[in-house]
Design a protein around this motif. Sequence first.
Motif, mmCIF file in Angstrom:
data_model
loop_
_atom_site.group_PDB
_atom_site.id
_atom_site.type_symbol
_atom_site.label_atom_id
_atom_site.label_comp_id
_atom_site.label_asym_id
_atom_site.label_seq_id
_atom_site.Cartn_x
_atom_site.Cartn_y
_atom_site.Cartn_z
ATOM 1 N N MET A 148 0.845 -1.198 0.000
ATOM 2 C CA MET A 148 0.000 0.000 0.000
ATOM 3 C C MET A 148 0.876 1.242 0.000
ATOM 4 O O MET A 148 1.885 1.303 0.678
ATOM 5 N N LEU A 149 0.473 2.220 -0.716
ATOM 6 C CA LEU A 149 1.240 3.458 -0.810
ATOM 7 C C LEU A 149 1.184 4.219 0.501
ATOM 8 O O LEU A 149 0.156 4.256 1.167
ATOM 9 N N GLY A 150 2.282 4.808 0.832
ATOM 10 C CA GLY A 150 2.300 5.733 1.955
ATOM 11 C C GLY A 150 1.878 5.112 3.258
ATOM 12 O O GLY A 150 1.218 5.739 4.072
ATOM 13 N N ALA A 151 2.274 3.864 3.463
ATOM 14 C CA ALA A 151 1.830 3.184 4.656
ATOM 15 C C ALA A 151 2.342 3.860 5.918
ATOM 16 O O ALA A 151 1.752 3.740 6.976
ATOM 17 N N GLY A 152 3.429 4.566 5.795
ATOM 18 C CA GLY A 152 4.015 5.184 6.973
ATOM 19 C C GLY A 152 3.363 6.496 7.377
ATOM 20 O O GLY A 152 3.580 6.979 8.473
ATOM 21 N N LEU B 4 -8.876 8.579 4.309
ATOM 22 C CA LEU B 4 -9.633 7.609 5.105
ATOM 23 C C LEU B 4 -10.694 6.941 4.229
ATOM 24 O O LEU B 4 -10.897 5.725 4.292
ATOM 25 N N GLU B 5 -11.334 7.742 3.401
ATOM 26 C CA GLU B 5 -12.347 7.186 2.503
ATOM 27 C C GLU B 5 -11.710 6.186 1.545
ATOM 28 O O GLU B 5 -12.265 5.125 1.260
ATOM 29 N N ARG B 6 -10.495 6.547 1.080
ATOM 30 C CA ARG B 6 -9.797 5.634 0.169
ATOM 31 C C ARG B 6 -9.474 4.315 0.878
ATOM 32 O O ARG B 6 -9.663 3.229 0.334
ATOM 33 N N ARG B 7 -9.005 4.419 2.112
ATOM 34 C CA ARG B 7 -8.678 3.208 2.876
ATOM 35 C C ARG B 7 -9.946 2.364 3.126
ATOM 36 O O ARG B 7 -9.910 1.153 3.075
ATOM 37 N N ASN B 8 -11.028 3.060 3.414
ATOM 38 C CA ASN B 8 -12.292 2.368 3.658
ATOM 39 C C ASN B 8 -12.733 1.610 2.401
ATOM 40 O O ASN B 8 -13.203 0.475 2.454
ATOM 41 N N HIS B 9 -12.529 2.288 1.265
ATOM 42 C CA HIS B 9 -12.855 1.675 -0.009
ATOM 43 C C HIS B 9 -11.994 0.439 -0.225
ATOM 44 O O HIS B 9 -12.460 -0.635 -0.634
ATOM 45 N N GLU B 10 -10.719 0.570 0.103
ATOM 46 C CA GLU B 10 -9.753 -0.516 -0.005
ATOM 47 C C GLU B 10 -10.184 -1.709 0.871
ATOM 48 O O GLU B 10 -10.130 -2.872 0.475
ATOM 49 N N LEU B 11 -10.636 -1.384 2.075
ATOM 50 C CA LEU B 11 -11.092 -2.407 3.014
ATOM 51 C C LEU B 11 -12.278 -3.170 2.426
ATOM 52 O O LEU B 11 -12.331 -4.407 2.452
ATOM 53 N N ARG B 12 -13.216 -2.421 1.882
ATOM 54 C CA ARG B 12 -14.398 -3.069 1.289
ATOM 55 C C ARG B 12 -13.991 -3.960 0.125
ATOM 56 O O ARG B 12 -14.511 -5.051 -0.050
ATOM 57 N N ARG B 13 -13.018 -3.471 -0.655
ATOM 58 C CA ARG B 13 -12.571 -4.254 -1.809
ATOM 59 C C ARG B 13 -11.929 -5.562 -1.339
ATOM 60 O O ARG B 13 -12.200 -6.633 -1.868
ATOM 61 N N LEU B 14 -11.092 -5.457 -0.292
ATOM 62 C CA LEU B 14 -10.444 -6.654 0.246
ATOM 63 C C LEU B 14 -11.473 -7.686 0.688
ATOM 64 O O LEU B 14 -11.363 -8.869 0.371
ATOM 65 N N LEU B 15 -12.468 -7.216 1.412
ATOM 66 C CA LEU B 15 -13.474 -8.147 1.931
ATOM 67 C C LEU B 15 -14.277 -8.771 0.789
ATOM 68 O O LEU B 15 -14.581 -9.951 0.798
#
Lengths: 302, 846
Positions: free
Chosen positions: B1-5, B57-68
């Motif tokens: 993931m980009l910019g994890a830090g 945060l919205e992008r991460r949330n989107h990412e989470l939904r995609r993973l699931l």
Amino acid sequence: MSAKGPTRFRVIHRTRYAYALPVELCHNEAHLRPRTTPLQRCLASRLTIDPSPAVVHDRADYFGNPVSYFVAQLPERELTVVATSEVEVAALDLEDGQVPASPPWEEVRDLLGPGARNVPLEAREMTLGSPMVPTSAALAEFARPSFTPGRPLLDAVADLSRRIHRDFTYDQEFSTIATPIAEVLERRRGVCQDFAHIAIGCVRSLGLPARYVSGYIETVRAPGQPRLVGADASHAWFATWAPTTGWFDFDPTNDQIPPRQHITTAWGRDYSDVTPLKGVLFGGGEHTLEVAVDVARLEPAA
Amino acid sequence: MLGAGEEGAAAGRTRGLFSAYEPLPGCRDEMAAEPGALHAHWEYLAGAIGALGDAELERRNHELRRLLRENGVTYNFYEENDTVERPWSLDPIPVLLTSADWSDIEQGLAQRAELLDLVLRDLYGPRKLLKRGLLPPELVFGHPGFLRPCVGTARADGRWLTVCAADLARGPDGRLWVIGDRIQAPSGAGYALEARTALSRTLPSLYRDSHVHRLALFFRTLRGTLAGLAPGGREDPRIVLLTPGPGSETFFEHAYLASYLGYPLVQGSDLTVRDERVWLKTLDGLTPVDVILRRVDDPWCDPLELRPDSLLGVAALLQAVRRGHVAVANPLGASILENPGLMPFLPGISRALLDEELKQPSAQTWWCGDEKSRGYVLDKLDELVVKPVFPHRVDSTIFAAALASSERTDLKARIRAHPERYVAQERIALSTTPVLRAGRLEPRPFVLRGFAVASESGYYVMPGGLGRVSSSSSSFVTSNQLGGVGKDVWVLASEPERQVTLLPPVERPVVVRRGGDEVPGRVADDLFWLGRYSERAESITRLLREILLRLLATERSNLDGTVPLLLRALTLQTSAYPGFTGEDAEARLASPEAELLQLILDPRRVGGLRFNIDALARAGRAVRDRLSSDTSRVIGAIDGELARPCDLAAARESLQRLIQLLAAFVGLTTESMSRGQGWRFLQLGRSLERGLQTIALLRGVVLPAGPLVVPACEALLGILHSVKTYRRRYRSRIQMGAVLDLVLLDESNPRSLAFQLVGVEQHVIALVHDEDSGQRSRAERLALEALTTLRLFDVASVADADDEDAAHELERLLKRVAATLTALADEIATRYFQPADRPQQMVRFS
């Protein structure tokens, strides 16, 4: 209560299944060997299974009944199970239609109610509805005329049993093991286990204990006496519990107080606990069933 | 993931949406003591997430939904007797608990599990609790979970209950209360693990820097304990996970845990009892089973002694348990503990059996069978939650305050008629926790499902568990089902994470072995059809793409006249009649959009694309424990295409992606599945179906072509991905003879019919065969017949497609090969898939 001299019976219960297709595997559970009770001794009992089963295992079930598990493989499309037993049954010393003394039914109900102590757990267990005998207001209503205030429990139950005998028609065509007792009650028809279930449901619906008894009844009667209903097959009746007598049997199908010619195999909450023979099979296709029961009185013991 | 830090870097600079969070007035909140004032242990998280900014945060949330979604994390609902699969959703904000808070919960749950184990042993053993009056007999004898055939089956030593779960709610006083016990086959641990896996990938640095207690030890302990249950202390025991099947609510979890724990996922029909032992029916024969981790509910486990109408169980399983030849976890009969009526009596039982006070209290509960309690309940009904003692799927929890007055009168009458069947519980105003909704944080009531697993030294409690939040903000209602929104629960270590190695390593070293590929017939069946559906979907997709290419390219629209031809071929290929054939075909051929969209999108259109995708996804789910997680993810992505209404242009984009995804599916199954029998059936299904699809395409496109022969052949080559091969080989105009040779007979062209038939024959030969038979099996003979028929065909005789005789010749060949392949598919099903192997009840008598 005192008992008369015991009678010996030999029971042969033959069951034959015929299948349209070979049976790859068949798991069975049999309640076919008579139990020992305060009034009955099982002298010998043998299960003969043809073809010879791969596994047979005997044990006692939750209610203390003998039960056999066996596995059959049936390339011949036929299964025959023969249970042969010899039992010795004591008779109750009672005049026809008489029952021993017992407390008023309300007293027994309260004795077994919430917070009961020092009564057998089994009596409390048998006050509750069970898979084939749910309690209901309709059953309580049917029972009510027999349970007049202050009437001794066994008198009331004897009256109930008599009324079932009088009001219900014995009809082998009407019911199957899947017929709900509500329907039996409404149509007033059925066979011995329906009548036992009705009686049990009535008694339990008033908060009193009742259990199902499975067994046999003597086939042949002395000349001049009517032939008893329920012979040539297994038979069923019920028992209630009073603190004075313990469990006490009634046969609503014949309006009798067992044991007269009754041999007890097993007891439970209802038929589903003590089905004589049940099984799950793989293969077999359509199948048919033949049952024959022969109860013979043996020479009195020396 | 980009910019994890990044998350950590700006911590504390801004708390963004956290400053705007407003807990519900009068409710305790997990995060905020009052608006804007966060509990100390939330500060770091608020800073880190706040610093991400709303868009990130919205992008991460989107990412989470995609993973699931890609992992196929679903939850099944029952709707009108049908099972509907829904994606399971997880909120991106975890629930945080401090070590101190957790230590109380941990001790409480471990003690409760210990106590319930003792209660279970007693009820199926001496029943002293009833004899001593510590528990009213009505609660046990009247409960359908008290399975009399299970009496006397308790293990002699060790703990009998392997896994225990409890739903906990935090009341206004800050204490956590047990509001329900989940015992017989508790679900949720797998969802908790998936939640943790997905969330730690979505918020990696926050997770890393938060020092969260790990979940892995829970599952290691579970594996060790299950292995220890094996009869006779067998080394390297065979353990299976028994599922009711893909229709069950939590099937995702069954497959997920089976893969994670490394156990075969089996259904009742995959097992059999012989000689009072349990065996797994595989294509190679019977393999003994030592331990069953079951997710089938008690009454359904054994049609001989329990529910006779069950098709989900194993006949005579209980007899095998009774004889000590197999262990079932949790033990059969455990559902007696899922009885809210026990709750009022647990404190007394704890004092009597453990000589301890109950550490994790239950919500105050009154059993109406007790006269005094009943009086109280009827009096205070509006303040209470009424629950039936016996399990009910519908209407399990009644909030009396929400009832109309007539309903309340009814409820009172029902309680009076059968008081022993009801308990009432105080209403706990649940604590709330923030969830992300439309870019804002909103408070939602929160329930925690905690898990304990038996080990040699006591019960080990999973640090965390599965959080659930209700969909409304009313603070009393949470769904009883696991559906709704999930929450990861982080127990924050006050010191760095304990060394896992300090804790008891229970597992024995792995015994190296090859194979381990015991395939039950049902699994072979599903894999075979997974292969077939994937090919069906691909053929239809390719044909549709060719059609849309022409239909949507307006300037050359219909120029070559092949569109009606291809549309009719589509009807033939999908068998979705009448479609573009039959009496009203002209109108639909003139404006085909509606019919096309229906074929593409409507799951109820049998034979259509969406229908096939559904079937593919269903088969994939049923065997997901046999597929790599990447393969399952690709199936998830395939299933995600064409899921919503769209127009033809958007559909074309989707078709393009589908072709790539289907290719990825084929690649992954080729690369990542071991070459066992399961793989054979998948590949056999693919080859066989591709053969049939190629035949359907030839019959649809080539046979009726007539004067359109050249454009039709061009389209055919396009669909069969053979344009370049043809050009390279012939560099010339399209000729029927050459085209037929390439797509029919060329065994080196992976899209030709001959190539498929060679594959079919190879796979059939490699299947398990009955021993000591020197002769070809019927399946082998059919495969050989199909291949030989084709090889002996003389292409030159049909080179001129205008010739009617030639067309008939070709038609005869295609029909014959198709019929042989269909017979082969039937033979495979009969020989390997045991479709008739269903139990039936023997007729009974009185």
